[in-house]
Design a protein around this motif. Sequence first.
Motif, PDB file in Angstrom:
ATOM      1  N   LYS A  90       0.819  -1.219   0.000  1.00 53.30           N
ATOM      2  CA  LYS A  90       0.000   0.000   0.000  1.00 53.30           C
ATOM      3  C   LYS A  90       0.855   1.273   0.000  1.00 53.30           C
ATOM      4  N   ALA A  91       2.156   1.131   0.270  1.00 57.72           N
ATOM      5  CA  ALA A  91       3.017   2.318   0.358  1.00 57.72           C
ATOM      6  C   ALA A  91       3.375   2.814  -1.040  1.00 57.72           C
ATOM      7  N   GLU A  92       3.252   4.122  -1.234  1.00 57.52           N
ATOM      8  CA  GLU A  92       3.576   4.684  -2.553  1.00 57.52           C
ATOM      9  C   GLU A  92       4.682   5.727  -2.497  1.00 57.52           C
ATOM     10  N   LYS A  93       4.857   6.313  -1.303  1.00 62.55           N
ATOM     11  CA  LYS A  93       5.895   7.347  -1.205  1.00 62.55           C
ATOM     12  C   LYS A  93       6.540   7.291   0.182  1.00 62.55           C
ATOM     13  N   GLU A  94       7.657   7.997   0.330  1.00 66.63           N
ATOM     14  CA  GLU A  94       8.335   8.011   1.625  1.00 66.63           C
ATOM     15  C   GLU A  94       7.379   8.527   2.700  1.00 66.63           C
ATOM     16  N   GLY A  95       7.439   7.922   3.858  1.00 67.31           N
ATOM     17  CA  GLY A  95       6.565   8.346   4.953  1.00 67.31           C
ATOM     18  C   GLY A  95       5.295   7.512   5.048  1.00 67.31           C
ATOM     19  N   ASP A  96       4.949   6.784   3.965  1.00 65.16           N
ATOM     20  CA  ASP A  96       3.714   5.993   3.990  1.00 65.16           C
ATOM     21  C   ASP A  96       3.769   4.869   5.019  1.00 65.16           C
ATOM     22  N   PHE A  97       4.965   4.322   5.254  1.00 65.54           N
ATOM     23  CA  PHE A  97       5.056   3.199   6.204  1.00 65.54           C
ATOM     24  C   PHE A  97       4.671   3.667   7.611  1.00 65.54           C
ATOM     25  N   TYR A  98       5.138   4.854   7.946  1.00 66.77           N
ATOM     26  CA  TYR A  98       4.811   5.411   9.264  1.00 66.77           C
ATOM     27  C   TYR A  98       3.307   5.647   9.362  1.00 66.77           C
ATOM     28  N   ASN A  99       2.728   6.214   8.299  1.00 66.12           N
ATOM     29  CA  ASN A  99       1.285   6.502   8.315  1.00 66.12           C
ATOM     30  C   ASN A  99       0.456   5.224   8.359  1.00 66.12           C
ATOM     31  N   LEU A 100       0.922   4.198   7.656  1.00 65.18           N
ATOM     32  CA  LEU A 100       0.199   2.912   7.691  1.00 65.18           C
ATOM     33  C   LEU A 100       0.218   2.342   9.103  1.00 65.18           C
ATOM     34  N   LEU A 101       1.387   2.431   9.755  1.00 68.14           N
ATOM     35  CA  LEU A 101       1.487   1.927  11.129  1.00 68.14           C
ATOM     36  C   LEU A 101       0.509   2.674  12.035  1.00 68.14           C
ATOM     37  N   LYS A 102       0.451   3.998  11.899  1.00 64.47           N
ATOM     38  CA  LYS A 102      -0.463   4.782  12.749  1.00 64.47           C
ATOM     39  C   LYS A 102      -1.907   4.307  12.529  1.00 64.47           C
ATOM     40  N   LEU A 103      -2.252   4.049  11.274  1.00 65.96           N
ATOM     41  CA  LEU A 103      -3.601   3.564  10.953  1.00 65.96           C
ATOM     42  C   LEU A 103      -3.846   2.199  11.609  1.00 65.96           C
ATOM     43  N   GLN A 104      -2.850   1.339  11.547  1.00 72.48           N
ATOM     44  CA  GLN A 104      -3.019   0.001  12.133  1.00 72.48           C
ATOM     45  C   GLN A 104      -3.166   0.069  13.653  1.00 72.48           C
ATOM     46  N   LEU A 105      -2.432   0.979  14.284  1.00 72.40           N
ATOM     47  CA  LEU A 105      -2.560   1.119  15.744  1.00 72.40           C
ATOM     48  C   LEU A 105      -3.985   1.561  16.095  1.00 72.40           C
ATOM     49  N   GLU A 106      -4.543   2.429  15.260  1.00 75.40           N
ATOM     50  CA  GLU A 106      -5.940   2.861  15.484  1.00 75.40           C
ATOM     51  C   GLU A 106      -6.896   1.684  15.329  1.00 75.40           C
ATOM     52  N   ARG A 107      -6.681   0.907  14.252  1.00 78.09           N
ATOM     53  CA  ARG A 107      -7.550  -0.248  14.002  1.00 78.09           C
ATOM     54  C   ARG A 107      -7.461  -1.243  15.156  1.00 78.09           C
ATOM     55  N   LEU A 108      -6.253  -1.399  15.715  1.00 80.21           N
ATOM     56  CA  LEU A 108      -6.054  -2.351  16.810  1.00 80.21           C
ATOM     57  C   LEU A 108      -6.397  -1.751  18.177  1.00 80.21           C
ATOM     58  N   GLN A 109      -6.662  -0.443  18.200  1.00 77.72           N
ATOM     59  CA  GLN A 109      -6.964   0.278  19.448  1.00 77.72           C
ATOM     60  C   GLN A 109      -5.860   0.104  20.487  1.00 77.72           C
ATOM     61  N   VAL A 110      -4.613   0.190  20.019  1.00 74.63           N
ATOM     62  CA  VAL A 110      -3.479   0.061  20.951  1.00 74.63           C
ATOM     63  C   VAL A 110      -2.510   1.217  20.744  1.00 74.63           C
ATOM     64  N   GLU A 111      -1.691   1.452  21.758  1.00 77.18           N
ATOM     65  CA  GLU A 111      -0.677   2.521  21.677  1.00 77.18           C
ATOM     66  C   GLU A 111       0.550   2.059  20.900  1.00 77.18           C
ATOM     67  N   TYR A 112       0.816   0.745  20.972  1.00 82.98           N
ATOM     68  CA  TYR A 112       2.007   0.202  20.302  1.00 82.98           C
ATOM     69  C   TYR A 112       1.781  -1.272  20.005  1.00 82.98           C
ATOM     70  N   VAL A 113       2.574  -1.802  19.069  1.00 85.69           N
ATOM     71  CA  VAL A 113       2.614  -3.261  18.899  1.00 85.69           C
ATOM     72  C   VAL A 113       4.017  -3.727  19.292  1.00 85.69           C
ATOM     73  N   ASP A 114       4.072  -4.938  19.848  1.00 82.27           N
ATOM     74  CA  ASP A 114       5.373  -5.463  20.277  1.00 82.27           C
ATOM     75  C   ASP A 114       6.224  -5.818  19.068  1.00 82.27           C
ATOM     76  N   PHE A 115       5.592  -6.490  18.112  1.00 83.44           N
ATOM     77  CA  PHE A 115       6.345  -6.990  16.956  1.00 83.44           C
ATOM     78  C   PHE A 115       5.691  -6.491  15.678  1.00 83.44           C
ATOM     79  N   TYR A 116       6.489  -5.840  14.855  1.00 85.23           N
ATOM     80  CA  TYR A 116       5.963  -5.319  13.592  1.00 85.23           C
ATOM     81  C   TYR A 116       6.774  -5.947  12.464  1.00 85.23           C
TER      82      TYR A 116
END
Length: 377
Positions: A90-116
């Motif tokens: 899903k990443a198309e440009k620099e910075g997308d990986f960080y934004n995808l992670l933020k989205l996933q944390l929202e979906r998981l309703q957590v502050e962090y994941v142990d293993f990514y």
Amino acid sequence: MKYRNFTKDNLSVSQLGFGCMRFPTLDDKETINKEESTKMLDYAIDNGVNYIDTAFPYHNEQSELFVGEYFQKNGRRKDIYLATKCPVWKAEKEGDFYNLLKLQLERLQVEYVDFYLLHALDRQRWDKITSLNVFQDMKRAKEEGLIRYLGFSFHDEYPLFEEICDAYDWDFTQIQLNYMDIGHQAGLQGLDYAHNKGFSVVIMEPIKGGKLAYPPQDIQDLFKEASNDFSPSGHALAYLFNREEVSVVLSGMSSMAQVEDNVNVASIVEANSLDEKDQDIYIEAKMIFDKRTQVGCTSCDYCMPCPQEVEIPKIFKQYNNLHVYGEESNKDLYEKLQEENHDASHCVECGSCESQCPQHLNIIEDLKSAHDNLTEV
Ligand SMILES: NC(=O)c1ccc[n+]([C@@H]2O[C@H](COP(=O)([O-])OP(=O)(O)OC[C@H]3O[C@@H](n4cnc5c(N)ncnc54)[C@H](OP(=O)(O)O)[C@@H]3O)[C@@H](O)[C@H]2O)c1
């Protein structure tokens, strides 16, 4: 439950991890059966499982949401290590990986994941993500405490595995391994390589996506000679728990009976606990299977949906079952697919399935052979 050390920090992880890709579903075969899945997760955690593995695409992108709801309701997030995977495609440009992670944390309703994990790396994805500076985003994510450990899951040929291992100081990796797939993708060679580099290794598809659960009678007879009275799935797990280089074996369980069975095996078999005779049984079982299997499809469904609605994994399952088990009833099942216009004759060779297949199968050609065999009178 037996535990193993994980990462250089020696976290104590259960050797059986819960793979959140194959929860039971409702009658529509798509919606996660939340009630039953909740009971299964509860049972697993109550019995010592502390590694939960999900990913953005699982269950039509519903798995992370369900896992998030599950932990939100019961407050058990603190009892487990949570792993999810970056949908790198899903990443198309620099910075997308960080934004995808933020989205996933929202979906998981957590502050962090142990293993990514960077999900399902192959040559194309690896070249793309390195050109988009993935490690810059991952460094930032670690510094901000959004992820604790970084790894990658792998689906390509062995030389690329070494290349990726050598490119970064990973905390862990996730590879496909079972007693049938020892020379496939990363395989046993990859297990040794990653282990010797100091990376923890997580195993996926230990029962080959379920294919090792119901072996033909001659393999079942062979297992009767083993010292442990396990189910065939249990033997597949035992083969991996016996290896000291393995940290976690993930199984995607789809019923409570499977969770109970797998938890039981994970509470018995330790590293290096099987004798030579038991180990030889797995080598022989592989030889028997190898002779019969036509297509190495694991029903991971990455190839789906097919634009022509060809039911690719179902067709390969019928094709293999016809040969492995000699079950003529698979021809009837295929006839049903023909009636519903989901059979292989509708393939227009667009190839979209082949570019998604983590096993790199020649799906187009294999579909033709499957069609010929399954329609033979
Ligand atoms: N990173 C990646 O690229 C990637 C790719 C694949 C998987 N994964 C992860 O790895 C996990 C494990 O892979 P997997 O789900 O393919 O594992 P698996 O354990 O090889 O296959 C799971 C299937 O095996 C059958 N099974 C499991 N336990 C059983 C038992 N005790 N008795 C009878 N059948 C049993 C079930 O099949 P039925 O449902 O047909 O009964 C189940 O759906 C996934 O859930 C996912 O979290 C990651």
